[in-house]
Design a protein around this motif. Structure first.
Motif, short mmCIF file in Angstrom:
data_model
loop_
_atom_site.label_atom_id
_atom_site.label_comp_id
_atom_site.label_asym_id
_atom_site.label_seq_id
_atom_site.Cartn_x
_atom_site.Cartn_y
_atom_site.Cartn_z
N ILE A 151 0.83 -1.20 0.00
CA ILE A 151 0.00 0.00 0.00
C ILE A 151 0.87 1.25 0.00
N ALA A 152 1.96 1.22 0.72
CA ALA A 152 2.84 2.39 0.77
C ALA A 152 3.40 2.73 -0.60
N ASP A 153 3.55 1.70 -1.44
CA ASP A 153 4.07 1.95 -2.78
C ASP A 153 2.98 2.44 -3.72
N LEU A 154 1.71 2.08 -3.42
CA LEU A 154 0.61 2.48 -4.28
C LEU A 154 0.10 3.88 -3.96
N ALA A 174 -0.90 27.63 -9.12
CA ALA A 174 -1.52 28.05 -7.87
C ALA A 174 -1.73 26.88 -6.92
N GLY A 175 -1.82 25.67 -7.45
CA GLY A 175 -2.03 24.51 -6.61
C GLY A 175 -1.86 23.22 -7.37
N VAL A 176 -1.44 22.18 -6.64
CA VAL A 176 -1.25 20.86 -7.23
C VAL A 176 -1.86 19.84 -6.29
N LYS A 177 -2.58 18.87 -6.84
CA LYS A 177 -3.18 17.82 -6.01
C LYS A 177 -3.04 16.49 -6.70
N SER A 178 -2.53 15.50 -5.96
CA SER A 178 -2.46 14.15 -6.47
C SER A 178 -3.84 13.53 -6.44
N LEU A 179 -4.14 12.72 -7.44
CA LEU A 179 -5.43 12.03 -7.49
C LEU A 179 -5.29 10.55 -7.17
N GLY A 180 -4.13 10.17 -6.62
CA GLY A 180 -3.92 8.79 -6.21
C GLY A 180 -3.13 7.98 -7.21
N ILE A 210 -7.05 7.78 12.89
CA ILE A 210 -5.89 7.15 12.25
C ILE A 210 -6.34 6.44 10.99
N ASP A 211 -5.54 6.54 9.95
CA ASP A 211 -5.82 5.81 8.71
C ASP A 211 -5.30 4.39 8.88
N ASN A 212 -6.05 3.56 9.59
CA ASN A 212 -5.59 2.23 9.97
C ASN A 212 -5.33 1.33 8.78
N ASP A 213 -6.09 1.47 7.71
CA ASP A 213 -5.91 0.58 6.57
C ASP A 213 -5.07 1.19 5.45
N LEU A 214 -4.55 2.41 5.69
CA LEU A 214 -3.65 3.07 4.74
C LEU A 214 -4.26 3.20 3.34
N ASP A 215 -5.55 3.59 3.32
CA ASP A 215 -6.19 3.80 2.02
C ASP A 215 -6.28 5.28 1.66
N ALA A 256 -10.32 10.60 -8.44
CA ALA A 256 -9.95 10.34 -7.05
C ALA A 256 -10.84 9.26 -6.46
N GLY A 257 -12.13 9.30 -6.77
CA GLY A 257 -13.04 8.28 -6.27
C GLY A 257 -12.75 6.91 -6.83
N LEU A 258 -12.46 6.85 -8.13
CA LEU A 258 -12.13 5.57 -8.76
C LEU A 258 -10.85 4.99 -8.16
N ASN A 259 -9.85 5.83 -7.95
CA ASN A 259 -8.60 5.35 -7.38
C ASN A 259 -8.79 4.82 -5.96
N TYR A 260 -9.69 5.45 -5.21
CA TYR A 260 -10.01 4.97 -3.86
C TYR A 260 -10.61 3.57 -3.91
N VAL A 261 -11.54 3.34 -4.82
CA VAL A 261 -12.17 2.02 -4.94
C VAL A 261 -11.16 0.97 -5.34
N ILE A 262 -10.31 1.31 -6.33
CA ILE A 262 -9.28 0.37 -6.77
C ILE A 262 -8.33 0.03 -5.65
N LEU A 263 -7.98 1.03 -4.84
CA LEU A 263 -7.07 0.80 -3.72
C LEU A 263 -7.71 -0.12 -2.69
N LEU A 264 -9.00 0.07 -2.42
CA LEU A 264 -9.70 -0.80 -1.48
C LEU A 264 -9.67 -2.25 -1.94
#
Length: 301
Positions: free
Chosen positions: A12-15, A67-73, A213-218, A290-298
């Motif tokens: 997970i830390a690598d993803l 002005a700003g940068v945001k990672s989407l996962g 705490i983000d216990n599951d590192l998602d 961002a939502g799709l990446n969250y589901v894939i990570l889960l």
């Protein structure tokens, strides 16, 4: 990606790259991108990391102001918000055609979309989208083939759910992610069909909130019932503030024979709420990614 876990899945830390605070989106405007006029959120572009190296440094070297940068996962897409005028950014983008497959505007999205082709009386000819028994007018070409000039629609043209339920009413092991305006996880028709994250404890179910705490590192802290990636928030609470996502979820998995007002196609499925649209039913490519990446990570946990 490293695959050094015993089960062969990526660590997970690598993803995961933690999401930064969300950028509030400005109003959409009409721009020309790759020769096509389209609606996009002013000054915002999505870049694929295959652009190579430090994207921000390369952009800054051109004189543009980030002005700003945001990672989407997943370290793949990043959302860039430029302080420059839309005209300045578009002129730079249109001058770099080699980036067309690695960079694209952040388009607004909405649940309130009816194509202009269905306006007015034309809606009658789109019976296959919405069949209310309306009168359908055949084209001149169809008439020459013997098709009646006008025909009444058939209100009963449906998906034959009753016959399907005689065979199966669903499987509780089926988890369906609904990327929408969120889901009212307290709705009596859905309360027993909302996915719960057992890997990130909740102190007061079903209300989100736990140990901080983000216990599951998602990437989301205390996401007991999903997460909120809408453009106005980035939280653990996917509560619906519009109603559309709850309606969609009910059509999918509202409890059958539960005494409520609605029944879903799959009476037993679990709904995973992923809020990517705000109270007005609007969002963007970025919020959906961002939502799709969250589901894939889960799925990889």
């Amino acid at each position: 990606l490293r695959h050094d876990r015993p089960n062969g899945k990526p660590r997970i830390a690598d993803l995961l790259e933690m999401l930064e605070p969300r950028i509030l989106l400005s109003a959409a405007s009409t721009i020309v991108w790759n020769g096509v006029s389209q609606q996009a959120i002013a000054g915002q572009y999505l870049f694929a990391n295959s652009f190579g190296g430090n994207i921000q440094a390369k952009i800054a070297a051109t004189g543009l102001n980030v002005a700003g940068v945001k990672s989407l996962g997943f370290n793949y897409y990043e959302l860039y918000d430029f302080a420059d005028s839309v005209a300045t950014v578009n002129a730079w983008a249109n001058g770099h055609p080699n980036l067309v497959f690695q960079m694209f505007p952040n388009h607004p999205v909405s649940i309130n979309a009816t194509p202009s082709e269905m306006a007015g009386g034309n809606a009658n000819n789109f019976w296959y989208f919405s069949n209310t028994g309306q009168t359908v007018t055949a084209t001149a070409g169809d008439v020459t083939l013997g098709i009646p000039a006008t025909q009444a629609g058939v209100p009963g043209a449906d998906i034959d759910a009753l016959n399907a339920w005689d065979l199966s009413t669903g499987n509780p092991n089926t988890i369906i992610a609904v990327l929408d305006t969120g889901v009212n996880y307290d709705d009596p028709d859905l309360v027993n069909h909302i996915w719960t994250n057992t890997k990130d404890p909740c102190t007061n179910p079903p209300t989100p909130g736990g140990d901080g705490i983000d216990n599951d590192l998602d990437g989301v802290v205390d996401d007991y019932h999903g997460a909120n990636f809408s453009d106005t928030g980035n939280t653990d609470d996917p509560m619906d503030d519009n109603g559309h996502g709850t309606l969609v979820s009910g059509l999918i998995a509202a409890q059958g024979n539960g005494g409520g007002n609605l029944v879903g196609v799959n009476w037993s499925a679990q709904i995973l709420p992923v809020k990517v649209l705000d109270a007005a039913g609007t969002g963007s490519d970025a919020s959906i990614l961002a939502g799709l990446n969250y589901v894939i990570l889960l799925k990889n946990l």
